[in-house]
Design a protein around this motif. Structure first.
Motif, PDB file in Angstrom:
ATOM      1  N   PHE A  40      37.336  86.528 -40.569  1.00 17.33           N
ATOM      2  CA  PHE A  40      37.198  86.973 -41.950  1.00 17.33           C
ATOM      3  C   PHE A  40      38.475  86.698 -42.745  1.00 17.33           C
ATOM      4  N   GLU A  41      39.595  86.722 -42.068  1.00 17.11           N
ATOM      5  CA  GLU A  41      40.881  86.518 -42.734  1.00 17.11           C
ATOM      6  C   GLU A  41      41.145  85.051 -43.053  1.00 17.11           C
ATOM      7  N   VAL A  42      40.726  84.141 -42.179  1.00 17.70           N
ATOM      8  CA  VAL A  42      41.136  82.736 -42.331  1.00 17.70           C
ATOM      9  C   VAL A  42      40.118  81.877 -43.074  1.00 17.70           C
ATOM     10  N   ILE A  43      38.901  82.344 -43.254  1.00 19.96           N
ATOM     11  CA  ILE A  43      37.899  81.516 -43.946  1.00 19.96           C
ATOM     12  C   ILE A  43      38.309  81.286 -45.395  1.00 19.96           C
ATOM     13  N   ARG A  60      37.561 103.211 -43.971  1.00 19.37           N
ATOM     14  CA  ARG A  60      36.259 102.837 -43.421  1.00 19.37           C
ATOM     15  C   ARG A  60      35.927 101.359 -43.593  1.00 19.37           C
ATOM     16  N   LEU A  61      36.738 100.675 -44.382  1.00 19.16           N
ATOM     17  CA  LEU A  61      36.473  99.269 -44.678  1.00 19.16           C
ATOM     18  C   LEU A  61      37.722  98.429 -44.455  1.00 19.16           C
ATOM     19  N   VAL A  62      37.523  97.126 -44.346  1.00 12.24           N
ATOM     20  CA  VAL A  62      38.634  96.180 -44.217  1.00 12.24           C
ATOM     21  C   VAL A  62      38.358  94.996 -45.132  1.00 12.24           C
ATOM     22  N   ARG A  63      39.356  94.563 -45.876  1.00 14.74           N
ATOM     23  CA  ARG A  63      39.270  93.336 -46.671  1.00 14.74           C
ATOM     24  C   ARG A  63      40.568  92.562 -46.477  1.00 14.74           C
ATOM     25  N   ARG A  64      40.438  91.325 -46.005  1.00 16.84           N
ATOM     26  CA  ARG A  64      41.606  90.522 -45.673  1.00 16.84           C
ATOM     27  C   ARG A  64      41.394  89.105 -46.172  1.00 16.84           C
ATOM     28  N   GLY A  65      42.511  88.419 -46.451  1.00 19.14           N
ATOM     29  CA  GLY A  65      42.426  87.025 -46.854  1.00 19.14           C
ATOM     30  C   GLY A  65      41.775  86.851 -48.210  1.00 19.14           C
ATOM     31  N   ASN A 113      29.290 102.888 -43.910  1.00 21.30           N
ATOM     32  CA  ASN A 113      28.521 103.801 -43.059  1.00 21.30           C
ATOM     33  C   ASN A 113      28.089 103.169 -41.744  1.00 21.30           C
ATOM     34  N   GLY A 114      28.355 101.880 -41.567  1.00 23.97           N
ATOM     35  CA  GLY A 114      27.962 101.210 -40.339  1.00 23.97           C
ATOM     36  C   GLY A 114      26.527 100.722 -40.339  1.00 23.97           C
ATOM     37  N   ASP A 115      25.860 100.771 -41.488  1.00 25.28           N
ATOM     38  CA  ASP A 115      24.488 100.275 -41.588  1.00 25.28           C
ATOM     39  C   ASP A 115      24.442  98.753 -41.733  1.00 25.28           C
ATOM     40  N   ALA A 116      25.572  98.140 -42.013  1.00 20.45           N
ATOM     41  CA  ALA A 116      25.707  96.689 -42.098  1.00 20.45           C
ATOM     42  C   ALA A 116      27.118  96.338 -41.653  1.00 20.45           C
ATOM     43  N   THR A 117      27.365  95.044 -41.451  1.00 19.56           N
ATOM     44  CA  THR A 117      28.641  94.622 -40.867  1.00 19.56           C
ATOM     45  C   THR A 117      29.610  94.044 -41.879  1.00 19.56           C
ATOM     46  N   GLN A 172      36.576  88.069 -51.492  1.00 20.55           N
ATOM     47  CA  GLN A 172      36.960  88.386 -50.121  1.00 20.55           C
ATOM     48  C   GLN A 172      35.741  88.778 -49.294  1.00 20.55           C
ATOM     49  N   ILE A 173      35.941  88.784 -47.982  1.00 21.89           N
ATOM     50  CA  ILE A 173      34.959  89.343 -47.067  1.00 21.89           C
ATOM     51  C   ILE A 173      35.359  90.791 -46.808  1.00 21.89           C
ATOM     52  N   VAL A 174      34.420  91.696 -46.988  1.00 24.72           N
ATOM     53  CA  VAL A 174      34.644  93.104 -46.661  1.00 24.72           C
ATOM     54  C   VAL A 174      33.806  93.431 -45.433  1.00 24.72           C
ATOM     55  N   ALA A 175      34.429  94.103 -44.455  1.00 29.08           N
ATOM     56  CA  ALA A 175      33.740  94.424 -43.207  1.00 29.08           C
ATOM     57  C   ALA A 175      33.965  95.879 -42.835  1.00 29.08           C
TER      58      ALA A 175
END
Length: 382
Positions: free
Chosen positions: A317-320, A146-151, A120-124, A299-302
């Motif tokens: 977010f992808e390379v960490i 609405r979301l992205v998860r990579r790496g 919803n864009g309330d957090a990053t 994973q990191i979700v953004a």
């Protein structure tokens, strides 16, 4: 030693120097004039030189900040109520700050709500998304639209059920379904009701739903009680019973401190979870064992719109990557009393110092990206 700093023998200062007549006020004033003129000259020249250096030097902080992709942008990280997730979340936050972003203090929400708030864009972003365990949370919050998860921030995550090794060897227990035997279940009874007490998973984490499914599919409802509440408090009680030599039955996962204290293969053993008759298991490990949960990775979700607008952050977010052993080690330090915010900040700073080349590599890779990253096309729900 350099001859420049080597001490030389000197004649006695009192007897070697010729005596001077007693000094008068006038003679002292005359002797001091050359020194005062010289000092004024040196101070004046030094001031001119320093002024020139200040005027000629650029403002490094302003110029550096202007070239960072995150300058002027504020981000909000999230974590769950699990205190140990602060380490990897704060590490990602420090990397974001190195890119120029202003990072707000992390907020605590349970995984399902975390995904929804980010969508919803309330957090990053969040740094504690389990790719398989949290799949439903991801999908129900809008998925790739609405979301992205990579790496993979941390690879090799494992979860399942364990019992103490002594009880396992004494009674030949190696599978969870053996607790259908009331005599076996009674070994792990902690409240006197005759049922095994399983230290389980907090509501809202996702793992509690898998445990409930196992209890149903293996017909263990009459023999096993799923104990829920504060996982940290429940595990503290479980560990206390282990130290007293009593049988223990619990659920846990890695990375987490529990397996650094109750060591699988030495103190405790994993229980296998057979699939119901007629069903093919999708949770079997590469070693042939089946703990009832798929091997997973964190994973990191953004927020997708944020990553689209800030490709450098998306690349970060992808390379960490953080070794599982490092997370376990830091979590263990927290259980030993180093669990205050300043302690965790010190742990993160220490990790960065020890892995400076790796950390700088993340930042360099992120800063090299200037155009939007290719993102997966949103899938249409059936």
């Amino acid at each position: 030693m350099s001859t420049m700093f080597r001490r030389h023998a000197r004649p006695d200062p009192v007897h070697a120097l010729p005596r001077r007549p007693p000094a008068t006020e006038a003679s002292l004033r005359a002797r001091s004039r050359p020194w005062l003129r010289a000092r004024s000259f040196v101070v004046g020249v030094f001031g001119i030189v320093m002024a020139g250096l200040v005027l000629a030097s650029p403002a490094p902080t302003e110029s550096t900040a202007a070239s960072l992709p995150g300058t002027g942008v504020t981000v909000q990280p999230l974590k769950s109520s699990l205190a140990e997730e602060a380490f990897q979340t704060l590490l990602v936050s420090r990397a974001m700050e190195a890119l120029g972003y202003t990072v707000l203090p992390m907020k605590d929400l349970e995984p399902a709500t975390q995904h929804l708030a980010i969508a919803n864009g309330d957090a990053t972003f969040m740094a504690n998304h389990w790719h398989r365990l949290h799949e439903d949370f991801y999908r129900q919050s809008g998925g790739d639209a609405r979301l992205v998860r990579r790496g993979a921030l941390a690879e090799g995550a494992v979860q399942g059920y364990l019992i103490d090794r002594r009880t396992a060897e004494r009674y030949g227990i190696s599978r969870l379904d053996q607790l259908k035997d009331p005599q076996m279940a009674r070994l792990f009874d902690t409240d006197g009701d005759g049922k095994a007490d399983l230290t389980g998973c907090n509501p809202g984490w996702g793992c509690e739903m898998a445990i409930e499914r196992h209890l149903d599919s293996l017909q263990l409802r009459g023999q096993v009680t799923h104990r829920q509440g504060s996982y940290a408090a429940l595990m503290a009680d479980t560990l206390a019973r282990f130290k007293q030599g009593q049988p223990i039955l619990y659920y846990t996962w890695t990375p987490y401190w529990v397996s650094a204290v109750l060591r699988p293969g030495r103190d405790v053993v994993w229980l296998q979870v057979p699939s119901p008759a007629g069903q093919v298991s999708d949770t079997q490990q590469s070693n042939g064992r089946d703990y009832g949960f798929q091997a997973d990775h964190e994973q990191i979700v953004a927020n997708r719109a944020f990553v689209t607008q800030h490709p450098a952050a998306g690349k970060l977010f992808e390379v960490i990557r953080v070794p599982m052993a490092d997370i376990n080690a830091q979590n263990l330090r927290m259980t030993e009393g180093q669990d205050k915010p300043r302690d965790i900040e010190r742990h993160v700073a220490g990790w960065i110092r020890a892995h400076r080349a790796i950390f700088d590599g993340w930042i360099e890779a992120a800063r090299a990206v200037t155009s939007p990253l290719p993102l997966p096309e949103p899938r249409t729900s059936p």
